[in-house]
Design an enzyme around this catalytic site. Structure first.
Site, mmCIF file in Angstrom:
data_model
loop_
_atom_site.group_PDB
_atom_site.id
_atom_site.type_symbol
_atom_site.label_atom_id
_atom_site.label_comp_id
_atom_site.label_asym_id
_atom_site.label_seq_id
_atom_site.Cartn_x
_atom_site.Cartn_y
_atom_site.Cartn_z
ATOM 1 N N GLU A 136 40.194 44.860 22.328
ATOM 2 C CA GLU A 136 39.450 44.739 23.587
ATOM 3 C C GLU A 136 39.479 46.088 24.305
ATOM 4 O OE1 GLU A 136 39.458 41.987 27.645
ATOM 5 O OE2 GLU A 136 41.147 41.938 26.267
ATOM 6 N N HIS A 204 33.686 43.838 29.705
ATOM 7 C CA HIS A 204 34.237 44.898 30.559
ATOM 8 C C HIS A 204 33.124 45.916 30.803
ATOM 9 C CE1 HIS A 204 38.491 43.849 30.993
ATOM 10 N NE2 HIS A 204 38.352 43.282 29.804
ATOM 11 N N HIS A 225 35.215 37.020 27.768
ATOM 12 C CA HIS A 225 35.493 36.263 28.999
ATOM 13 C C HIS A 225 34.350 36.327 30.022
ATOM 14 C CE1 HIS A 225 36.943 40.195 30.236
ATOM 15 N NE2 HIS A 225 38.132 40.041 29.692
ATOM 16 N N ARG A 236 17.644 38.900 40.486
ATOM 17 C CA ARG A 236 16.705 39.920 40.002
ATOM 18 C C ARG A 236 17.184 40.566 38.702
ATOM 19 N NH1 ARG A 236 16.575 41.260 45.617
ATOM 20 N NH2 ARG A 236 14.675 40.492 46.610
ATOM 21 N N HIS A 263 40.414 31.963 36.668
ATOM 22 C CA HIS A 263 39.465 32.999 36.290
ATOM 23 C C HIS A 263 38.009 32.577 36.483
ATOM 24 C CE1 HIS A 263 42.934 34.904 34.441
ATOM 25 N NE2 HIS A 263 42.203 35.998 34.258
ATOM 26 N N ASP A 285 43.072 34.115 27.151
ATOM 27 C CA ASP A 285 43.347 35.482 27.607
ATOM 28 C C ASP A 285 44.793 35.584 28.070
ATOM 29 O OD1 ASP A 285 42.679 38.148 28.004
ATOM 30 O OD2 ASP A 285 41.949 37.846 30.038
#
Length: 403
Positions: A136, A204, A225, A236, A263, A285
């Protein structure tokens, strides 16, 4: 054929339904009783009464940073021993296979750790299967680093296999890699990794919808996630969240979601599930403090503080992974999204197996698959966990089941 075991008086999750049926196991696999009993008229060597409980496939975890004091991104010198301990401990939560996840780290750490995180089959002695590492980072956006140390984040991706191997040492033990698709050369890296059998995930990231769709259309098949460490939904420009209902994708894209009650808000769980239920993949996670209780613990090079069910970067309110367990996430997802038990369990079994391209072995109770399964109650409490047909965990609440 070796010893044949029959589990009876149970409900079995098969073909997306809970069936009043028996489960037959031999040679570490689920077998079709018609090929044994009905054809040969032989009776099983042993039969266990499950007292009306539910049998589901073993849970599969595609994003877990550690637990029980073990962190897959730090203390590399003791990682071999830590992983061995973790594989046994994690079975108490119904997990029979997992992708040990490394957060953003220096390249020398990857070179030392990844050989230790190689794929390994699960068994009675060693515990849960290791399904390859989920790397990750470090090719993520600094503006959405979460708990990742910014000093090791790379601002530009690598565009060739040689460059990638030079950075990581090898990609043979990497199953999933999270990449921010808006970074320079990100699409080239995604394309290269996919050609070399690495599953790419986008996350991320500050990607807009066009950049996110570009990542998927280039080869990414997962979202790390969902809702966390990415741009929030905007009417938009829905960003990565818009992938759930995009009509411009050339492939199926699964999404990880942390249903730990912290989360992701229950309303967001419902939106995600009702928008794209077949692609939901539950992840915990979880970090090293999972299973240890309150206190200060380490995730990668960062210190985190755990209070109750919440883990934050010490001195801040930034969530730093979770201390949730997979069975609790299944229960939370079922309760908060309004989905059925079968749908929730599929998000922790069949869907991740499809993502990881191992559904022929794991994630279902189809005939011929590995006999990794869990006995649960209607509240998703884990009563017993089996790997390859062997009981690797038994709760004190089921005394008498398998004596």
């Amino acid at each position: 054929m070796s010893m044949v075991t029959r589990y009876t008086n149970c409900r079995v999750l098969r073909d997306d339904s809970l069936l009043d049926d028996d489960l037959w196991v031999a040679d570490g696999h689920i077998i079709n009783p018609k090929n044994y009993f009905w054809n040969s008229r032989k009776i099983p060597d042993r039969t266990f009464d499950c007292q009306g409980k539910i049998i589901v496939p073993g849970f599969i975890e595609s994003q877990i940073n550690g637990g029980f004091g073990v962190d897959f991104s730090s203390n590399v010198d003791s990682l071999k021993e830590g992983l061995a301990s973790f594989r046994k401990e994690i079975t108490q939560f119904g997990i029979t296979g997992f992708c040990p996840t490394m957060i953003t780290s220096p390249c020398e750490v990857y070179k030392k750790a990844l050989p230790l995180l190689r794929k390994q089959r699960g068994n009675l002695v060693q515990g849960a299967a290791v399904l390859g590492a989920h790397v990750e980072g470090p090719f993520i956006n600094k503006d959405k680093n979460g708990a990742h140390p910014t000093e090791f984040i790379q601002s530009q991706c690598l565009s060739s296999k040689d460059e990638i191997i030079d950075f990581f040492g090898s990609i043979n033990n990497i199953t999933i890699m999270t990449i921010a698709p808006e970074l320079p050369k990100a699409l080239e890296m995604i394309e290269c990794l996919v050609k070399n059998n690495v599953i790419c995930s986008i996350g991320h990231s500050t990607a807009n919808i066009d950049e996110a769709e570009g990542g998927v259309n280039t080869g990414a098949t997962f979202i790390t996630h969902l809702f966390n460490a990415m741009q929030p939904f905007h009417h938009r420009d829905p960003g990565i969240v818009g992938i759930l209902s995009s009509v411009k994708l050339n492939r199926k894209c699964y999404y990880g979601i942390i249903a730990d009650g912290l989360h992701t808000h229950p309303a967001a769980l419902r939106i995600a599930h009702r928008t794209n239920a077949p692609c939901a993949v539950l992840v915990t996670d979880a970090m090293a403090a999972m299973g240890l209780g309150d206190g200060s613990h380490c995730i990668g090079s960062q210190s985190v503080t755990v209070t109750g069910k919440k883990a934050v970067i010490s001195g801040t309110e930034t969530l730093a992974g979770s201390v949730a367990t997979m069975n609790s996430c299944v229960e939370n997802f079922m309760r908060n999204s309004g989905c059925t038990l079968v749908e929730a369990v599929n998000c922790a079994t069949k869907h991740p197996a499809q993502l990881l391209k191992c559904v022929d072995l794991y994630g279902t109770l189809d005939f011929g698959t590995v006999a990794d399964f869990v006995i649960i109650d209607t509240d998703v409490n884990v009563l017993a966990t089996f790997i390859g047909g062997d009981c690797v965990y038994k709760s004190d609440n089921i005394v008498g089941f398998f004596d």
